[in-house]
Design a protein around this motif. Structure first.
Motif, PDB file in Angstrom:
ATOM      1  N   SER A 130      71.650  17.256  17.373  1.00 58.89           N
ATOM      2  CA  SER A 130      71.756  18.074  16.166  1.00 58.89           C
ATOM      3  C   SER A 130      71.170  19.471  16.354  1.00 58.89           C
ATOM      4  CB  SER A 130      71.033  17.375  15.008  1.00 58.89           C
ATOM      5  OG  SER A 130      71.609  16.120  14.747  1.00 58.89           O
ATOM      6  N   MET A 131      70.789  19.816  17.572  1.00 55.32           N
ATOM      7  CA  MET A 131      70.171  21.112  17.834  1.00 55.32           C
ATOM      8  C   MET A 131      71.134  22.011  18.604  1.00 55.32           C
ATOM      9  SD  MET A 131      66.353  19.675  18.824  1.00 55.32           S
ATOM     10  CE  MET A 131      65.605  21.266  19.141  1.00 55.32           C
ATOM     11  N   TYR A 132      71.028  23.311  18.359  1.00 55.81           N
ATOM     12  CA  TYR A 132      71.823  24.264  19.129  1.00 55.81           C
ATOM     13  C   TYR A 132      71.383  24.241  20.589  1.00 55.81           C
ATOM     14  CZ  TYR A 132      74.297  26.553  15.288  1.00 55.81           C
ATOM     15  OH  TYR A 132      75.141  26.829  14.246  1.00 55.81           O
ATOM     16  N   PRO A 133      72.284  24.519  21.514  1.00 58.02           N
ATOM     17  CA  PRO A 133      71.907  24.516  22.941  1.00 58.02           C
ATOM     18  C   PRO A 133      70.890  25.600  23.242  1.00 58.02           C
ATOM     19  CG  PRO A 133      74.127  25.407  22.637  1.00 58.02           C
ATOM     20  CD  PRO A 133      73.704  24.843  21.313  1.00 58.02           C
ATOM     21  N   PRO A 134      70.103  25.414  24.298  1.00 59.16           N
ATOM     22  CA  PRO A 134      69.040  26.382  24.617  1.00 59.16           C
ATOM     23  C   PRO A 134      69.594  27.717  25.099  1.00 59.16           C
ATOM     24  CG  PRO A 134      69.215  24.718  26.329  1.00 59.16           C
ATOM     25  CD  PRO A 134      70.115  24.274  25.219  1.00 59.16           C
ATOM     26  N   MET A 135      68.796  28.760  24.891  1.00 59.64           N
ATOM     27  CA  MET A 135      69.074  30.090  25.434  1.00 59.64           C
ATOM     28  C   MET A 135      68.206  30.265  26.675  1.00 59.64           C
ATOM     29  SD  MET A 135      69.003  32.233  21.858  1.00 59.64           S
ATOM     30  CE  MET A 135      67.647  31.274  21.160  1.00 59.64           C
ATOM     31  N   GLU A 136      68.836  30.400  27.792  1.00 62.25           N
ATOM     32  CA  GLU A 136      68.106  30.531  29.046  1.00 62.25           C
ATOM     33  C   GLU A 136      67.854  32.014  29.322  1.00 62.25           C
ATOM     34  OE1 GLU A 136      66.967  27.989  30.559  1.00 62.25           O
ATOM     35  OE2 GLU A 136      68.096  26.403  29.537  1.00 62.25           O
ATOM     36  N   VAL A 137      66.596  32.396  29.484  1.00 66.64           N
ATOM     37  CA  VAL A 137      66.251  33.790  29.727  1.00 66.64           C
ATOM     38  C   VAL A 137      65.307  33.875  30.926  1.00 66.64           C
ATOM     39  CG1 VAL A 137      66.507  34.421  27.309  1.00 66.64           C
ATOM     40  CG2 VAL A 137      64.269  33.724  28.154  1.00 66.64           C
ATOM     41  N   VAL A 138      65.312  35.029  31.566  1.00 64.80           N
ATOM     42  CA  VAL A 138      64.397  35.286  32.686  1.00 64.80           C
ATOM     43  C   VAL A 138      63.393  36.331  32.231  1.00 64.80           C
ATOM     44  CG1 VAL A 138      64.187  36.110  35.046  1.00 64.80           C
ATOM     45  CG2 VAL A 138      66.168  34.711  34.379  1.00 64.80           C
ATOM     46  N   GLU A 139      62.102  36.001  32.325  1.00 64.34           N
ATOM     47  CA  GLU A 139      61.053  36.913  31.895  1.00 64.34           C
ATOM     48  C   GLU A 139      60.192  37.314  33.087  1.00 64.34           C
ATOM     49  OE1 GLU A 139      60.013  36.176  27.292  1.00 64.34           O
ATOM     50  OE2 GLU A 139      59.033  34.811  28.686  1.00 64.34           O
ATOM     51  N   GLU A 140      59.791  38.586  33.083  1.00 62.89           N
ATOM     52  CA  GLU A 140      58.883  39.065  34.132  1.00 62.89           C
ATOM     53  C   GLU A 140      57.449  38.756  33.745  1.00 62.89           C
ATOM     54  OE1 GLU A 140      59.304  43.066  35.333  1.00 62.89           O
ATOM     55  OE2 GLU A 140      61.443  42.894  35.831  1.00 62.89           O
ATOM     56  N   THR A 141      56.651  38.359  34.717  1.00 65.46           N
ATOM     57  CA  THR A 141      55.243  38.081  34.480  1.00 65.46           C
ATOM     58  C   THR A 141      54.415  39.319  34.813  1.00 65.46           C
ATOM     59  OG1 THR A 141      54.924  37.252  36.714  1.00 65.46           O
ATOM     60  CG2 THR A 141      55.602  35.662  35.036  1.00 65.46           C
ATOM     61  N   ALA A 142      53.127  39.251  34.524  1.00 66.12           N
ATOM     62  CA  ALA A 142      52.245  40.407  34.747  1.00 66.12           C
ATOM     63  C   ALA A 142      52.168  40.793  36.222  1.00 66.12           C
ATOM     64  CB  ALA A 142      50.847  40.089  34.212  1.00 66.12           C
ATOM     65  N   ASP A 143      52.338  39.829  37.118  1.00 64.14           N
ATOM     66  CA  ASP A 143      52.228  40.144  38.549  1.00 64.14           C
ATOM     67  C   ASP A 143      53.565  40.583  39.152  1.00 64.14           C
ATOM     68  OD1 ASP A 143      53.684  37.836  38.623  1.00 64.14           O
ATOM     69  OD2 ASP A 143      52.181  36.646  39.689  1.00 64.14           O
ATOM     70  N   GLY A 144      54.591  40.769  38.294  1.00 67.53           N
ATOM     71  CA  GLY A 144      55.872  41.265  38.779  1.00 67.53           C
ATOM     72  C   GLY A 144      56.861  40.193  39.162  1.00 67.53           C
ATOM     73  N   SER A 145      56.433  38.947  39.186  1.00 68.37           N
ATOM     74  CA  SER A 145      57.370  37.857  39.476  1.00 68.37           C
ATOM     75  C   SER A 145      58.138  37.510  38.198  1.00 68.37           C
ATOM     76  CB  SER A 145      56.615  36.641  40.000  1.00 68.37           C
ATOM     77  OG  SER A 145      55.692  36.181  39.023  1.00 68.37           O
ATOM     78  N   SER A 146      59.078  36.616  38.311  1.00 73.48           N
ATOM     79  CA  SER A 146      59.878  36.247  37.143  1.00 73.48           C
ATOM     80  C   SER A 146      59.917  34.733  36.980  1.00 73.48           C
ATOM     81  CB  SER A 146      61.297  36.801  37.264  1.00 73.48           C
ATOM     82  OG  SER A 146      61.946  36.263  38.397  1.00 73.48           O
ATOM     83  N   ILE A 147      60.043  34.311  35.756  1.00 74.30           N
ATOM     84  CA  ILE A 147      60.154  32.878  35.448  1.00 74.30           C
ATOM     85  C   ILE A 147      61.327  32.689  34.499  1.00 74.30           C
ATOM     86  CG2 ILE A 147      57.712  32.332  35.803  1.00 74.30           C
ATOM     87  CD1 ILE A 147      57.350  32.478  32.770  1.00 74.30           C
ATOM     88  N   ARG A 148      61.935  31.530  34.602  1.00 72.50           N
ATOM     89  CA  ARG A 148      63.037  31.192  33.706  1.00 72.50           C
ATOM     90  C   ARG A 148      62.492  30.383  32.530  1.00 72.50           C
ATOM     91  NH1 ARG A 148      68.444  31.244  33.961  1.00 72.50           N
ATOM     92  NH2 ARG A 148      68.343  31.940  36.141  1.00 72.50           N
ATOM     93  N   GLU A 149      62.807  30.839  31.322  1.00 64.57           N
ATOM     94  CA  GLU A 149      62.345  30.155  30.104  1.00 64.57           C
ATOM     95  C   GLU A 149      63.552  29.684  29.292  1.00 64.57           C
ATOM     96  OE1 GLU A 149      59.409  29.360  29.442  1.00 64.57           O
ATOM     97  OE2 GLU A 149      57.941  30.881  30.009  1.00 64.57           O
ATOM     98  N   SER A 150      63.347  28.603  28.564  1.00 65.41           N
ATOM     99  CA  SER A 150      64.395  28.049  27.702  1.00 65.41           C
ATOM    100  C   SER A 150      63.927  28.152  26.252  1.00 65.41           C
ATOM    101  CB  SER A 150      64.656  26.581  28.070  1.00 65.41           C
ATOM    102  OG  SER A 150      65.602  26.017  27.217  1.00 65.41           O
ATOM    103  N   TYR A 151      64.679  28.882  25.429  1.00 64.68           N
ATOM    104  CA  TYR A 151      64.356  29.039  24.006  1.00 64.68           C
ATOM    105  C   TYR A 151      65.424  28.344  23.164  1.00 64.68           C
ATOM    106  CZ  TYR A 151      60.757  32.554  24.975  1.00 64.68           C
ATOM    107  OH  TYR A 151      59.628  33.192  25.407  1.00 64.68           O
ATOM    108  N   MET A 152      65.006  27.859  22.002  1.00 68.86           N
ATOM    109  CA  MET A 152      65.950  27.173  21.115  1.00 68.86           C
ATOM    110  C   MET A 152      65.797  27.678  19.693  1.00 68.86           C
ATOM    111  SD  MET A 152      65.703  23.269  22.602  1.00 68.86           S
ATOM    112  CE  MET A 152      67.426  22.884  22.286  1.00 68.86           C
ATOM    113  N   LEU A 153      66.913  27.737  18.968  1.00 62.11           N
ATOM    114  CA  LEU A 153      66.844  28.006  17.535  1.00 62.11           C
ATOM    115  C   LEU A 153      66.122  26.843  16.865  1.00 62.11           C
ATOM    116  CD1 LEU A 153      70.471  29.273  16.873  1.00 62.11           C
ATOM    117  CD2 LEU A 153      68.384  30.624  16.620  1.00 62.11           C
ATOM    118  N   LYS A 154      65.207  27.149  15.965  1.00 61.19           N
ATOM    119  CA  LYS A 154      64.404  26.060  15.403  1.00 61.19           C
ATOM    120  C   LYS A 154      65.240  25.227  14.422  1.00 61.19           C
ATOM    121  CE  LYS A 154      62.159  28.661  11.628  1.00 61.19           C
ATOM    122  NZ  LYS A 154      60.886  28.996  10.979  1.00 61.19           N
TER     123      LYS A 154
END
Length: 614
Positions: free
Chosen positions: A271-295
């Motif tokens: 019953s939930m919308y599919p996740p939004m996959e985003v890539v965020e930069e961290t403070a040290d310049g590396s990047s991580i992939r995060e999954s966000y969802m509409l509540k």
């Protein structure tokens, strides 16, 4: 909090005679359909509260234009006096028979029945040339069925087994009652309900719309509909302020990991919308992939507000409220007007309390519900105590596996209802995954029984998120959380109120509260002055178009269901008076404008259902 008793299918089953008649008529309908659409395939055809339906895969479409011919054939079958014969058939013969009948859906269901119940025979019923896999019961002969006490009602689409992944079938609904008088009463009520259908009135009154470019189930609120939303939220804010709630605001999205922690992703992923996959930069310049969802609900966000700092038992009960917007992926076949949507504005609040405080919190919430329903003029409802069902084979998937907690929390709610003398229905298998709840079930004017409001006792999720408070013993304890939503969602509540009032909202809730009508353009200045005075006091007043005749202005205002019309002409302008005409009331009354202002202000402030002039 006592509502009127509601009839349901179990009660109609208690009337064994009427149940048999409805069940038999379903078979008669199927026989008539197969005569008209030879080679069609059968789904289910059960009795329901006010009649019966049958599902088909048709070789050619059937519409309501075909109903007279279908009814003629059904009455001819009834007149023949066909007898209903039951046949118990071995499994091999039953499956061979279903294959020969070319009934794949019946065969699929038969296979499930056999596996689930370890059957070694299956039951069939025959009447005339018609044969159906069925357990009955039926009348002995079709002559026992009154030919003037049933009527075909509508055609609709229905997924096989209610699953949107399955084939769409054609469902034919019909009324059936003990006699013609009961049928006529039901048909009249249905026609009235059709006139009040919120989708129809929503278009006519310019309250909301939908657009394919926006998406299914995502309502666009027009200015007039937004007024109704705002007034409901204002009511909620005032009631919550009086009850000691604190308002919060939270984002529309969150990381998927939050919903994994709470358990919502596990239980409500479909019953939930599919996740939004985003890539965020961290403070040290590396990047991580995060999954966000509409509540899909507000509670995880509110839990994080609770967890923002250490809490003391002295703060409890802590009441956090928000008219929060949430998003749920309702199946396409379930989306319907405002009643089932994919964007919901929830009248939400979460009360964090100790176990000892739980009963009193529930008592206070029930009183809040009572007050809200009284203001809105809602009376026809029942209460359901929705519990877990430990015998459900899918119980471990549906509920938190904590039998002692279920027993304790269900007992808390049941004992409170008994203490308050509240009648309630038992609802095994209807609980939230994290605890039992009270559901308020309304019968709408369209005849449907809908869950509108809920109050839930959550014994599980606060512990999963590590929520604690410091007790008077200096130790940390896990609070309970009471979820409550007396005004449900904007969408579902507005749908109910549109139908409840037939679009003719009481003055405090009406999009346009007062319209001023001049008998000629000579009195424009006087009428405009009245509108300015009212709007200065935040009354939603407007001046009618001056290009139309008085009778047309009144007709237009009546069509728009404006509750109060002020008609002004030479006499009123000279005397500083107005002639008041109320929606649905022919009688008019003339009074000083100041007197009308006082009565109007009193009506709006008290949220009165009727306009009263002292």
């Amino acid at each position: 909090m006592k509502g009127l008793a509601m009839r349901n299918l179990e009660e109609s089953k208690g009337d064994d005679r009427l149940y048999r008649v409805r069940h038999s008529l379903a078979h008669v309908l199927a026989q008539a359909v197969l005569e008209m659409r030879e080679g069609s395939t059968l789904g289910f055809g059960p009795p329901i509260e006010d009649g019966f339906y049958y599902d088909f895969i048709l070789t050619e479409p059937l519409t309501e234009a075909d109903f007279p011919e279908l009814e003629r054939r059904m009455k001819k079958i009834l007149k023949k006096g066909q007898r209903f014969y039951q046949e118990e058939v071995s499994l091999d013969d039953a499956f061979a028979r279903l294959d020969e009948m070319r009934e794949p859906y019946k065969r699929e269901y038969a296979q499930e029945l056999v596996e689930r119940n370890s059957l070694d025979t299956l039951s069939f019923y025959r009447n005339g040339p018609f044969l159906d896999m069925c357990e009955g019961p039926h009348v002995e002969t079709t002559r026992e069925i009154a030919r003037d006490a049933f009527k075909l009602r509508s055609v609709a689409g229905a997924y096989w087994r209610g699953d949107s992944d399955n084939v769409m079938m054609t469902r034919i609904y019909a009324w059936a009652f003990a006699d013609k008088a009961a049928l006529d009463e039901a048909v009249t009520a249905f026609e009235l309900a059709q006139e009040r259908d919120h989708k129809k009135l929503g278009r006519e009154l310019d309250l909301f719309t939908f657009d394919d470019e926006i998406g299914r189930g995502l309502p666009l609120w027009m200015p007039h509909g937004t007024v109704v939303r705002d007034e409901l939220e204002k009511l909620a804010v005032e009631l919550e302020f009086k009850a000691g709630y604190e308002r919060v605001a939270t984002p529309h999205i969150a990381k998927g990991s939050l919903y994994e922690q709470t358990g919502h992703l596990e239980h409500y992923k479909e019953s939930m919308y599919p996740p939004m996959e985003v890539v965020e930069e961290t403070a040290d310049g590396s990047s991580i992939r995060e999954s966000y969802m509409l509540k899909p609900m507000n509670c995880p966000h509110h839990h994080k507000i609770y967890a923002a700092r250490l809490r003391s038992y002295r703060e409890l009960p802590l009441r956090l409220a928000e008219y929060g917007q949430v998003y749920r992926w309702e199946a396409s076949g379930a989306v319907s007007g405002l009643a089932r949507v994919r964007m919901l504005s929830m009248n939400d609040a979460h009360i964090y309390c100790t176990e000892e405080q739980t009963k009193e919190v529930f008592r206070e919430v029930i009183a809040e519900y009572d007050e809200a329903y009284r203001i809105l003029g809602l009376k026809e409802y029942t209460i359901r105590l929705s519990r877990w069902d430990p015998d459900d084979p899918k119980g471990r998937e549906k509920y938190v596996d904590a039998p002692d907690d279920w027993a304790r929390t269900e007992a808390i709610i049941a004992s409170l209802l008994d203490e308050m003398g509240i009648d309630y229905e038992d609802g095994p298998g209807e609980a939230a995954f994290y605890g039992p709840k009270l559901d308020v079930m309304f019968r709408t004017v369209t005849g449907k029984v809908e869950q509108l409001s809920t109050v839930q006792l959550d014994f599980a999720v606060p512990g999963r998120l590590g929520l604690t408070y410091v007790g008077d013993d200096g130790a940390e304890h896990t609070p309970y959380c009471v979820h409550r939503a007396p005004l449900s969602t904007h969408e579902r509540m507005v749908a109910l109120l549109i139908e409840h009032f037939g679009g003719a909202f009481p003055t405090w809730l009406a999009p346009v509260q007062v319209q001023v009508i001049t008998v000629s353009e000579h009195f424009h200045d006087y009428a405009s002055g009245l509108v300015r005075k009212m709007r200065a006091n935040f009354v939603r007043a407007e001046l009618a178009s001056e290009s139309d005749t008085v009778s047309k202005k009144i007709r237009d205002a009546t069509t728009r269901k404006i509750p109060n019309l002020l008609i002004v002409g030479e006499r009123e302008a000279a005397a500083g008076t107005v002639t008041l005409r109320r929606y649905g009331i022919r009688q008019q009354s003339t009074m000083p404008f100041g007197e009308f202002e006082i009565a109007l202000a009193k009506t709006i402030k008290s949220r009165a259902l009727e306009f009263a002039v002292d």
